[in-house]
Design an enzyme around this catalytic site. Structure first.
Site, PDB file in Angstrom:
ATOM      1  N   TRP A  33      -3.108  -2.036  -1.847  1.00 50.40           N
ATOM      2  CA  TRP A  33      -2.757  -3.303  -2.505  1.00 50.40           C
ATOM      3  C   TRP A  33      -3.362  -4.363  -1.575  1.00 50.40           C
ATOM      4  O   TRP A  33      -2.855  -4.615  -0.496  1.00 50.40           O
ATOM      5  CB  TRP A  33      -1.239  -3.432  -2.594  1.00 50.40           C
ATOM      6  CG  TRP A  33      -0.761  -4.782  -3.044  1.00 50.40           C
ATOM      7  CD1 TRP A  33      -0.449  -5.851  -2.254  1.00 50.40           C
ATOM      8  CD2 TRP A  33      -0.584  -5.248  -4.384  1.00 50.40           C
ATOM      9  NE1 TRP A  33      -0.067  -6.928  -3.022  1.00 50.40           N
ATOM     10  CE2 TRP A  33      -0.142  -6.599  -4.330  1.00 50.40           C
ATOM     11  CE3 TRP A  33      -0.747  -4.670  -5.617  1.00 50.40           C
ATOM     12  CZ2 TRP A  33       0.134  -7.341  -5.469  1.00 50.40           C
ATOM     13  CZ3 TRP A  33      -0.457  -5.431  -6.753  1.00 50.40           C
ATOM     14  CH2 TRP A  33      -0.041  -6.740  -6.672  1.00 50.40           C
ATOM     15  N   ARG A  69       4.005   1.224  -6.925  1.00 54.62           N
ATOM     16  CA  ARG A  69       3.924   0.209  -5.860  1.00 54.62           C
ATOM     17  C   ARG A  69       2.768  -0.766  -6.130  1.00 54.62           C
ATOM     18  O   ARG A  69       2.642  -1.775  -5.465  1.00 54.62           O
ATOM     19  CB  ARG A  69       3.723   0.877  -4.506  1.00 54.62           C
ATOM     20  CG  ARG A  69       4.840   1.796  -4.056  1.00 54.62           C
ATOM     21  CD  ARG A  69       4.402   2.719  -2.949  1.00 54.62           C
ATOM     22  NE  ARG A  69       4.180   2.028  -1.716  1.00 54.62           N
ATOM     23  CZ  ARG A  69       5.106   1.881  -0.740  1.00 54.62           C
ATOM     24  NH1 ARG A  69       6.312   2.387  -0.927  1.00 54.62           N
ATOM     25  NH2 ARG A  69       4.850   1.233   0.378  1.00 54.62           N
ATOM     26  N   GLU A 106      15.288 -22.923 -12.705  1.00 53.79           N
ATOM     27  CA  GLU A 106      14.986 -21.507 -12.474  1.00 53.79           C
ATOM     28  C   GLU A 106      16.211 -20.655 -12.770  1.00 53.79           C
ATOM     29  O   GLU A 106      16.108 -19.570 -13.354  1.00 53.79           O
ATOM     30  CB  GLU A 106      14.497 -21.311 -11.037  1.00 53.79           C
ATOM     31  CG  GLU A 106      14.264 -19.880 -10.605  1.00 53.79           C
ATOM     32  CD  GLU A 106      13.232 -19.113 -11.434  1.00 53.79           C
ATOM     33  OE1 GLU A 106      12.573 -19.738 -12.295  1.00 53.79           O
ATOM     34  OE2 GLU A 106      13.130 -17.886 -11.253  1.00 53.79           O
ATOM     35  N   GLU A 134      16.150 -15.304 -19.759  1.00 60.99           N
ATOM     36  CA  GLU A 134      15.112 -14.289 -20.007  1.00 60.99           C
ATOM     37  C   GLU A 134      15.617 -12.866 -19.806  1.00 60.99           C
ATOM     38  O   GLU A 134      15.014 -11.931 -20.328  1.00 60.99           O
ATOM     39  CB  GLU A 134      13.873 -14.546 -19.162  1.00 60.99           C
ATOM     40  CG  GLU A 134      14.013 -14.402 -17.672  1.00 60.99           C
ATOM     41  CD  GLU A 134      12.669 -14.610 -16.968  1.00 60.99           C
ATOM     42  OE1 GLU A 134      11.624 -14.269 -17.522  1.00 60.99           O
ATOM     43  OE2 GLU A 134      12.686 -15.127 -15.841  1.00 60.99           O
ATOM     44  N   GLY A 163       0.578  -2.331   6.067  1.00 60.83           N
ATOM     45  CA  GLY A 163       1.093  -3.409   6.916  1.00 60.83           C
ATOM     46  C   GLY A 163       0.000  -4.449   7.136  1.00 60.83           C
ATOM     47  O   GLY A 163      -0.962  -4.515   6.381  1.00 60.83           O
ATOM     48  N   CYS A 185       0.838  -1.203   0.000  1.00 60.44           N
ATOM     49  CA  CYS A 185       0.000   0.000   0.000  1.00 60.44           C
ATOM     50  C   CYS A 185       0.873   1.253   0.000  1.00 60.44           C
ATOM     51  O   CYS A 185       2.051   1.207   0.294  1.00 60.44           O
ATOM     52  CB  CYS A 185      -0.889   0.008   1.232  1.00 60.44           C
ATOM     53  SG  CYS A 185      -1.896  -1.465   1.331  1.00 60.44           S
TER      54      CYS A 185
HETATM   55  C1  AGP Z   1       9.307 -15.695 -14.658  1.00 59.74           C
HETATM   56  O1  AGP Z   1      10.548 -15.032 -14.498  1.00 59.74           O
HETATM   57  C2  AGP Z   1       8.660 -15.408 -15.985  1.00 59.74           C
HETATM   58  N1  AGP Z   1       8.443 -14.027 -16.123  1.00 59.74           N
HETATM   59  C3  AGP Z   1       7.480 -16.317 -16.286  1.00 59.74           C
HETATM   60  O2  AGP Z   1       7.980 -17.626 -16.401  1.00 59.74           O
HETATM   61  C4  AGP Z   1       6.313 -16.365 -15.264  1.00 59.74           C
HETATM   62  O3  AGP Z   1       6.745 -16.990 -14.085  1.00 59.74           O
HETATM   63  C5  AGP Z   1       5.176 -17.186 -15.887  1.00 59.74           C
HETATM   64  O4  AGP Z   1       4.719 -16.503 -17.025  1.00 59.74           O
HETATM   65  C6  AGP Z   1       4.004 -17.417 -14.919  1.00 59.74           C
HETATM   66  O5  AGP Z   1       3.437 -16.194 -14.555  1.00 59.74           O
HETATM   67  P1  AGP Z   1       2.408 -16.166 -13.310  1.00 59.74           P
HETATM   68  O6  AGP Z   1       3.191 -16.569 -12.104  1.00 59.74           O
HETATM   69  O7  AGP Z   1       1.913 -14.749 -13.243  1.00 59.74           O
HETATM   70  O8  AGP Z   1       1.302 -17.160 -13.608  1.00 59.74           O
END
Ligand code: AGP
Length: 606
Positions: free
Chosen positions: A70, A27, A479, A486, A97, A2
């Site tokens: 938020w 934010r 990951e 990416e 908070g 928020c």
């Molecule tokens: C993550 O770094 C990517 N931007 C992408 O893989 C993302 O995690 C995926 O598109 C899923 O998005 P979501 O968590 O909003 O469903």
């Protein structure tokens, strides 16, 4: 998270507050509101959606407070938007908070005859202050007394129509005072709200209270009400830097926010050594009726499911699968009412994940979701939702949302395993204790940033990379490869470390950097053999290993040491070097880290 703004001075307060709220839009928010004070009367304007340029309907005023919400508790509605007022409309508050004990406080206030207009945790603060005011004590003392009853984190700005006082108070949530010209004052969650008006600020610290009255600011410790002297500083940031809190990119800020966001995600959910998830009571009652769990997600969210598949299976001793949502939805899966499907999604809007959960529900599965955006489509279509409290994730590459997903799923797994009597209460308590310690270990890992930056610089010109791990570190390797791909556009591949010798080892030469996750756990000796295989072919080896493993450090080209946690939670630590490595490589290559080419933050197309 928020956004809070307060203004007291000689200009049009409501307009200034609205303009300041707009500078906090980055934010993220889903509703907003402003309350102004004129002629001893509070006037309120609240809206769901974006702050429009439309003219405010509030009367001219010299003092006002405002808020961008938020949502963490309560739906996205006008009633739940802040500022919240007491019954008599003489006190207004905005809050950033989480009030952990709001249900108990609300019950007590209802018994005293208070009436609530919304369903948020924050609204109890307005009624608590109103209740304290009945003791005919100074407004600032009423606010201090109310704050002393709150468990959890808060930054609150309160406005009193009877004395014209504004009070700011904080504990574990930021609040800063801006000192404008002509004894005007701003109060805000971060300096970006008022940086264009003044760079002279006083950062409030925990337990500080500031009273703004008659163009004068005075400071107290809210527990003792002892007067304090606070130091004024000059902020050097530009407005754009302030949005990133001084970090070069949102992604870097979000990587460094992870300990704080893990704490927020756990807040109120780990109580006296137990996992407490009221929103999951219905599901947990049926815990013994499920004979399989299926995680569904895309990209990083899918990897979160793949990581926690190991933890869930280890604790609950039932089959757990993790599926790409995009694959699951098209293969006419065999799913039924004995299946618990857990959808994972930061945005809650990913088209493939949404389609997959609809398929699972249509086939009779029970559906819960781990989501960051409150009231998003996936959240609304789930039987229960466990919200990660990562706050808005601006960087397209997911970082803090991922670690918050892992934390949230770990809590769910513990609660599930206890319900199924698959773990003893002492084992569960030990896991809860390890979860509580995790943010400290995450912070310790972030302190390795200089080492990681130097390694990144060494390999930033490479065109390929391999990431290898075993067990629950295999998805962390996935990951790591995704992060590098990416944001730096370097081709990277991940696989189970044992798989390398079934073909990919042909790729190894002196140009190929190979990142191993090699924590001294049950598979360590096997990973060590894989490291030797790569070294024997002149591959460059970078390892993430636990502190003190100097033997391995001698064997490889580069080492990143991380602290050791409970083994089942270790992946949450191990991913941080992956994130930082990708970030520093991409930054070194001059890539657009926050908005990588071809990518969208939420993939709402199939
Ligand atoms: C993550 O770094 C990517 N931007 C992408 O893989 C993302 O995690 C995926 O598109 C899923 O998005 P979501 O968590 O909003 O469903």
């Amino acid at each position: 998270m928020c956004g809070i703004v307060g203004y007291s001075g000689n200009e049009d307060a409501a307009l200034l507050v609205m303009q300041s709220l707009k500078r906090l839009e980055y934010r993220g928010y889903d509703s907003w509101g402003i309350v102004s004070l004129s002629n001893n009367k509070l006037s309120s304007e609240k809206k769901v959606g974006r702050i429009s340029e439309a003219k405010l309907s509030l009367p001219k005023s010299k003092i006002a407070i405002g808020h961008t919400r938020w949502a963490t508790h309560g739906q996205v509605t006008k009633q739940n938007a802040h500022p919240h007022l007491g019954c008599k409309q003489k006190v207004a508050i905005v809050h950033n908070g989480i009030v952990e004990n709001y249900l108990t406080l609300r019950e007590g206030l209802l018994k005293k005859g208070h009436k609530f207009s919304g369903e948020t945790d924050s609204e109890v603060i307005a009624h608590l202050i109103e209740d304290e005011k009945k003791k005919a004590i100074p407004f600032e003392k009423a606010v201090a007394n109310a704050a002393s009853k709150l468990d959890g984190s808060f930054a609150v700005v309160a406005l009193d129509s009877e004395t014209g006082s504004m009070v700011g108070i904080r504990k574990n949530s930021p609040l800063v005072l801006g000192i404008g010209k002509g004894n005007s004052f701003f109060l805000a969650s971060d300096v970006n709200a008022f940086l264009k008006h003044t760079k002279k600020v006083i950062f409030l610290e925990d337990n500080d209270l500031v009273l703004l009255k008659g163009h004068h600011a005075s400071f107290f410790d809210f527990k003792s009400m002892k007067k304090l002297k606070k130091k004024e500083v000059e902020v050097k940031w530009s407005s754009e830097e302030a949005e990133k809190m001084g970090f070069k990119h949102f992604m870097l800020k979000e990587i460094f926010e992870q300990p704080e966001k893990a704490i927020a995600t756990m807040e109120g959910r780990l109580v006296a050594g137990k996992v407490v998830l009221p929103e999951f009571e219905k599901i947990l009652k049926k815990a013994n009726s499920f004979n399989r769990i299926i995680f569904l997600g895309c990209g990083t969210a899918f990897y979160a499911g793949l990581v926690q598949k190991y933890l869930f299976e280890e604790l609950c001793r039932i089959p757990v699968e993790a599926e790409y949502a995009s694959e699951f939805r098209y293969r006419n899966p065999v799913v039924g009412k004995k299946d618990l499907v857990i959808a994972i999604s930061q945005s809650g809007e990913t088209a493939d994940t949404l389609a997959a959960i609809r398929e699972a529900k249509a086939k009779g599965a029970t559906l819960v979701s781990i989501v960051n955006v409150v009231d998003s489509t996936i959240a609304r279509e789930s039987d229960s939702v466990l919200y990660t409290r990562a706050g808005p994730e601006i960087g397209v590459a997911s970082t803090k949302a991922f670690t918050c997903q892992l934390v949230a799923i770990a809590m769910l797994a513990i609660a599930f395993a206890v319900k199924r009597k698959a773990v003893s209460k002492s084992k569960a308590a030990s896991l809860v204790a390890s979860l509580k310690k995790l943010p400290v270990l995450m912070q310790e890992t972030l302190e390795e940033k200089a080492v990681i930056k130097a390694i990144a610089s060494k390999y930033s010109k490479k065109t390929n990379a391999l990431f290898l791990g075993r067990g629950h570190n295999y998805p962390i390797a996935l990951e790591g490869a995704l992060k590098l791909k990416e944001i730096s556009y370097i081709h990277a591949e991940a696989m189970p470390a044992a798989e390398m010798k079934h073909g990919p080892i042909a790729l190894i030469d002196k140009e190929m950097p190979v990142v191993f996750i090699a924590i001294r756990d049950q598979t360590y000796e096997k990973v060590l053999s894989n490291v030797e295989e790569v070294k024997a072919r002149a591959g460059k080896v970078i390892v993430v290993t636990d502190k003190g493993n100097t033997v391995l450090e001698e064997m490889v080209d580069d080492t990143i040491f991380v602290p050791k946690s409970e083994e089942l939670l270790q992946p949450i630590i191990n991913v941080i070097p992956m994130q930082l490595l990708a970030y520093y490589v991409a930054d070194k290559r001059g890539c657009d880290v926050d908005k990588p080419r071809n990518l969208a933050k939420s993939v709402t197309v199939e």
